[in-house]
Scaffold this motif. Sequence first.
Motif, PDB file in Angstrom:
ATOM      1  N   TRP A 336      43.338  43.336  50.135  1.00 58.57           N
ATOM      2  CA  TRP A 336      43.103  41.998  49.219  1.00 58.57           C
ATOM      3  C   TRP A 336      42.361  41.008  50.114  1.00 58.57           C
ATOM      4  CZ3 TRP A 336      48.124  40.103  46.617  1.00 58.57           C
ATOM      5  CH2 TRP A 336      49.066  41.272  45.731  1.00 58.57           C
ATOM      6  N   HIS A 337      42.802  40.844  51.268  1.00 53.63           N
ATOM      7  CA  HIS A 337      42.043  39.778  52.069  1.00 53.63           C
ATOM      8  C   HIS A 337      40.710  40.157  52.470  1.00 53.63           C
ATOM      9  CE1 HIS A 337      46.482  39.090  53.475  1.00 53.63           C
ATOM     10  NE2 HIS A 337      46.052  38.463  52.390  1.00 53.63           N
ATOM     11  N   ALA A 338      40.536  41.640  52.686  1.00 53.29           N
ATOM     12  CA  ALA A 338      39.000  42.200  52.858  1.00 53.29           C
ATOM     13  C   ALA A 338      38.158  42.078  51.588  1.00 53.29           C
ATOM     14  CB  ALA A 338      39.230  43.651  53.242  1.00 53.29           C
ATOM     15  N   ALA A 339      38.705  42.153  50.498  1.00 52.62           N
ATOM     16  CA  ALA A 339      38.003  41.908  49.101  1.00 52.62           C
ATOM     17  C   ALA A 339      37.706  40.327  49.255  1.00 52.62           C
ATOM     18  CB  ALA A 339      38.917  42.333  47.927  1.00 52.62           C
ATOM     19  N   ALA A 340      38.566  39.577  49.548  1.00 59.72           N
ATOM     20  CA  ALA A 340      38.042  38.163  49.528  1.00 59.72           C
ATOM     21  C   ALA A 340      37.159  37.617  50.360  1.00 59.72           C
ATOM     22  CB  ALA A 340      39.649  37.250  49.612  1.00 59.72           C
ATOM     23  N   GLU A 341      37.109  38.379  51.582  1.00 64.85           N
ATOM     24  CA  GLU A 341      36.304  37.909  52.668  1.00 64.85           C
ATOM     25  C   GLU A 341      34.990  38.535  52.351  1.00 64.85           C
ATOM     26  OE1 GLU A 341      35.758  39.164  57.072  1.00 64.85           O
ATOM     27  OE2 GLU A 341      37.679  38.693  56.610  1.00 64.85           O
ATOM     28  N   LEU A 342      34.917  39.714  51.705  1.00 63.89           N
ATOM     29  CA  LEU A 342      33.524  40.556  51.467  1.00 63.89           C
ATOM     30  C   LEU A 342      32.979  40.351  50.004  1.00 63.89           C
ATOM     31  CD1 LEU A 342      34.253  43.811  53.338  1.00 63.89           C
ATOM     32  CD2 LEU A 342      32.940  41.747  54.191  1.00 63.89           C
ATOM     33  N   GLY A 343      33.741  39.598  49.134  1.00 63.54           N
ATOM     34  CA  GLY A 343      33.400  39.099  47.886  1.00 63.54           C
ATOM     35  C   GLY A 343      33.370  40.394  46.923  1.00 63.54           C
ATOM     36  N   ARG A 347      42.329  46.282  42.830  1.00 65.16           N
ATOM     37  CA  ARG A 347      43.662  46.456  41.621  1.00 65.16           C
ATOM     38  C   ARG A 347      44.721  45.861  42.183  1.00 65.16           C
ATOM     39  NH1 ARG A 347      41.306  48.980  37.823  1.00 65.16           N
ATOM     40  NH2 ARG A 347      39.726  50.802  38.037  1.00 65.16           N
ATOM     41  N   ALA A 348      45.390  45.139  41.291  1.00 64.08           N
ATOM     42  CA  ALA A 348      46.687  44.380  41.714  1.00 64.08           C
ATOM     43  C   ALA A 348      47.452  44.369  40.284  1.00 64.08           C
ATOM     44  CB  ALA A 348      46.541  43.131  42.248  1.00 64.08           C
ATOM     45  N   PRO A 349      48.813  44.517  40.674  1.00 62.17           N
ATOM     46  CA  PRO A 349      49.781  44.141  39.333  1.00 62.17           C
ATOM     47  C   PRO A 349      49.716  42.934  38.729  1.00 62.17           C
ATOM     48  CG  PRO A 349      50.977  44.534  41.134  1.00 62.17           C
ATOM     49  CD  PRO A 349      49.614  44.974  41.542  1.00 62.17           C
ATOM     50  N   LYS A 350      49.644  42.737  37.549  1.00 65.89           N
ATOM     51  CA  LYS A 350      49.519  41.283  36.818  1.00 65.89           C
ATOM     52  C   LYS A 350      50.678  40.474  37.455  1.00 65.89           C
ATOM     53  CE  LYS A 350      47.517  42.779  32.538  1.00 65.89           C
ATOM     54  NZ  LYS A 350      47.600  42.728  31.035  1.00 65.89           N
ATOM     55  N   GLN A 351      51.907  40.951  37.791  1.00 63.53           N
ATOM     56  CA  GLN A 351      53.030  40.254  38.266  1.00 63.53           C
ATOM     57  C   GLN A 351      52.424  39.490  39.650  1.00 63.53           C
ATOM     58  OE1 GLN A 351      53.261  43.213  37.558  1.00 63.53           O
ATOM     59  NE2 GLN A 351      55.041  43.961  36.673  1.00 63.53           N
ATOM     60  N   TYR A 352      51.284  39.716  40.324  1.00 65.91           N
ATOM     61  CA  TYR A 352      51.026  39.171  41.695  1.00 65.91           C
ATOM     62  C   TYR A 352      49.738  38.415  41.397  1.00 65.91           C
ATOM     63  CZ  TYR A 352      54.086  42.191  44.264  1.00 65.91           C
ATOM     64  OH  TYR A 352      55.259  42.935  44.912  1.00 65.91           O
ATOM     65  N   TRP A 353      49.109  38.327  40.100  1.00 69.07           N
ATOM     66  CA  TRP A 353      47.883  37.506  40.116  1.00 69.07           C
ATOM     67  C   TRP A 353      48.034  36.116  40.303  1.00 69.07           C
ATOM     68  CZ3 TRP A 353      45.349  39.675  34.837  1.00 69.07           C
ATOM     69  CH2 TRP A 353      44.964  40.936  35.096  1.00 69.07           C
ATOM     70  N   ARG A 354      49.459  35.677  40.196  1.00 68.58           N
ATOM     71  CA  ARG A 354      49.519  34.266  40.300  1.00 68.58           C
ATOM     72  C   ARG A 354      49.056  33.668  41.895  1.00 68.58           C
ATOM     73  NH1 ARG A 354      55.473  33.245  38.523  1.00 68.58           N
ATOM     74  NH2 ARG A 354      54.814  34.979  37.318  1.00 68.58           N
ATOM     75  N   CYS A 355      49.164  34.686  42.687  1.00 68.41           N
ATOM     76  CA  CYS A 355      48.999  34.345  44.164  1.00 68.41           C
ATOM     77  C   CYS A 355      47.510  34.093  44.401  1.00 68.41           C
ATOM     78  CB  CYS A 355      49.503  35.131  45.018  1.00 68.41           C
ATOM     79  SG  CYS A 355      48.639  36.816  45.070  1.00 68.41           S
ATOM     80  N   GLN A 356      46.584  34.279  43.516  1.00 67.26           N
ATOM     81  CA  GLN A 356      45.239  34.474  44.007  1.00 67.26           C
ATOM     82  C   GLN A 356      44.716  33.026  44.329  1.00 67.26           C
ATOM     83  OE1 GLN A 356      41.755  36.739  41.618  1.00 67.26           O
ATOM     84  NE2 GLN A 356      42.202  34.814  40.525  1.00 67.26           N
ATOM     85  N   PRO A 357      43.912  32.798  45.447  1.00 69.96           N
ATOM     86  CA  PRO A 357      43.671  31.580  45.681  1.00 69.96           C
ATOM     87  C   PRO A 357      42.422  31.069  44.569  1.00 69.96           C
ATOM     88  CG  PRO A 357      43.885  32.953  47.672  1.00 69.96           C
ATOM     89  CD  PRO A 357      44.045  33.643  46.499  1.00 69.96           C
ATOM     90  N   ARG A 358      42.395  29.913  44.322  1.00 68.89           N
ATOM     91  CA  ARG A 358      41.464  29.369  43.517  1.00 68.89           C
ATOM     92  C   ARG A 358      39.934  29.686  43.898  1.00 68.89           C
ATOM     93  NH1 ARG A 358      43.974  23.516  41.477  1.00 68.89           N
ATOM     94  NH2 ARG A 358      46.028  24.293  40.974  1.00 68.89           N
ATOM     95  N   GLU A 359      39.577  29.743  44.949  1.00 72.58           N
ATOM     96  CA  GLU A 359      38.238  30.020  45.490  1.00 72.58           C
ATOM     97  C   GLU A 359      38.124  31.717  45.293  1.00 72.58           C
ATOM     98  OE1 GLU A 359      40.629  29.624  49.483  1.00 72.58           O
ATOM     99  OE2 GLU A 359      40.791  29.051  47.383  1.00 72.58           O
ATOM    100  N   LYS A 361      38.546  33.589  42.230  1.00 66.05           N
ATOM    101  CA  LYS A 361      38.955  33.562  40.651  1.00 66.05           C
ATOM    102  C   LYS A 361      38.603  34.957  40.582  1.00 66.05           C
ATOM    103  CE  LYS A 361      38.212  28.625  39.647  1.00 66.05           C
ATOM    104  NZ  LYS A 361      37.585  27.837  38.710  1.00 66.05           N
ATOM    105  N   ALA A 362      37.816  35.717  41.006  1.00 66.64           N
ATOM    106  CA  ALA A 362      37.614  37.402  40.357  1.00 66.64           C
ATOM    107  C   ALA A 362      38.182  38.455  41.423  1.00 66.64           C
ATOM    108  CB  ALA A 362      36.109  37.470  39.984  1.00 66.64           C
ATOM    109  N   LEU A 363      39.051  38.008  42.186  1.00 67.90           N
ATOM    110  CA  LEU A 363      39.548  38.967  42.997  1.00 67.90           C
ATOM    111  C   LEU A 363      40.269  40.014  42.756  1.00 67.90           C
ATOM    112  CD1 LEU A 363      39.923  39.444  46.027  1.00 67.90           C
ATOM    113  CD2 LEU A 363      42.081  38.100  45.998  1.00 67.90           C
ATOM    114  N   PHE A 364      41.237  39.984  41.601  1.00 68.98           N
ATOM    115  CA  PHE A 364      42.092  40.965  41.146  1.00 68.98           C
ATOM    116  C   PHE A 364      41.423  41.728  39.809  1.00 68.98           C
ATOM    117  CE2 PHE A 364      45.861  38.489  42.993  1.00 68.98           C
ATOM    118  CZ  PHE A 364      45.483  39.241  44.144  1.00 68.98           C
ATOM    119  N   LYS A 365      41.567  43.081  39.963  1.00 70.21           N
ATOM    120  CA  LYS A 365      41.588  43.823  38.804  1.00 70.21           C
ATOM    121  C   LYS A 365      42.844  44.428  38.026  1.00 70.21           C
ATOM    122  CE  LYS A 365      38.508  46.509  40.887  1.00 70.21           C
ATOM    123  NZ  LYS A 365      37.777  47.842  41.030  1.00 70.21           N
ATOM    124  N   ASP A 366      43.034  44.478  36.918  1.00 72.32           N
ATOM    125  CA  ASP A 366      44.256  45.226  36.521  1.00 72.32           C
ATOM    126  C   ASP A 366      44.654  46.341  36.934  1.00 72.32           C
ATOM    127  OD1 ASP A 366      46.434  45.951  34.737  1.00 72.32           O
ATOM    128  OD2 ASP A 366      45.752  44.823  33.189  1.00 72.32           O
TER     129      ASP A 366
END
Length: 372
Positions: A336-343, A347-359, A361-366
């Motif tokens: 997750w952190h690598a994806a955020a750093e590298l743009g 994939r992540a379960p929907k139950q965890y999407w709320r943790c996504q930092p606002r900066e 916004k397109a980090l997670f896929k279902d």
Amino acid sequence: MTARLFEPLRLDDLTLDNRIIVAPMCQYSAHAGQAGDWHLMHLGAMAMSGAGLLTLEATAVSPEGRISPTDLGLYSDETERALGRVLDAVRGYAPIPIAIQINHAGRKASSQAPWDGGAQIAPDAPDGWRTEAPSAVAHGDGEVPPHALDAEGLKRIRDGFVATARRALSIGIDGFELHGAHGYLLHQFLSPLSNRRTDEYGGSLQNRMRFPLECFEAVREAVPAGKPVWMRVSATDWVEDGWSLDETVELAHALKRRGTAAIHVSTGGLSTEQKIVLSPGYQVPFAERIKAETGLTTIAVGLITEPAQAEAVLAEGRADAVSLARALLYDPRWPWHAAAELGAQVRAPKQYWRCQPREFKALFKDTQHGQR
């Protein structure tokens, strides 16, 4: 432009979302070879990491092939049911492809768990047994030497690799890695330090490669076409006159001719005399040469800890994927952190999407239905 680390990777007919692989990590937490609730917790966490592939820990083909009395096995109906239950639960929430690492520990079997010292357990101790290996050469000073395998023993073990692969198929495993590294049985056959045989399985490089290649061929034949089979290797023993990188390149060519989907490149583990100088990515040059000389899909491992470091290994063409173990134990959300750093996205379960930092916004896929 998508980071190389987050481009799909194809292993035969299996396509991974990205090039981050959860490496096999022994947990020393099974009971009579059977996976339990600890494995459910551990594999569940790794399955939701966002990695492209989850590889099970070294899984023994027989009770005597276990590294320790608490090692995972897949050699009976009981071990198959236990592991199947765990994997069914994991897949219910995190549909990540899962590979198995098939192993026989050889002379490094019958050992204590690392946190108990890792020493050999004597054959006459309650939890111990007589080990078996290519030759009657002990791994360490003061250890009881293993029993040298005869033709019947070799067939039994070869058949055990096949039987474990078939049980793995029955519980839905997607990929199959033979453990030819870290001083376990297949590596013991390869290295002249542990293989002192004078028959067709010892002496020359071709003879020392014979049994590992026979096991690979047998598993490849048992696994349906399209499902990937590959081997993990130690590219050097880090000991003078031991197994070498030049020999590993020859082994890689032989595996390629036999249809390997990839090669997973580690080092060491065979001898207590090894001398390794650790540094970030210290094993990557071994993977780089194997990839350059064979063209095989190559997986690099070893002190790859930072996203930019992993991306550089792949972007520079030194390997095709990276395999992480300790880094993922320390940070189970490393992808997750690598994806955020590298743009990129994971994939992540929907139950965890709320943790996504606002900066981001397109980090997670279902995990089930693609992009959010």
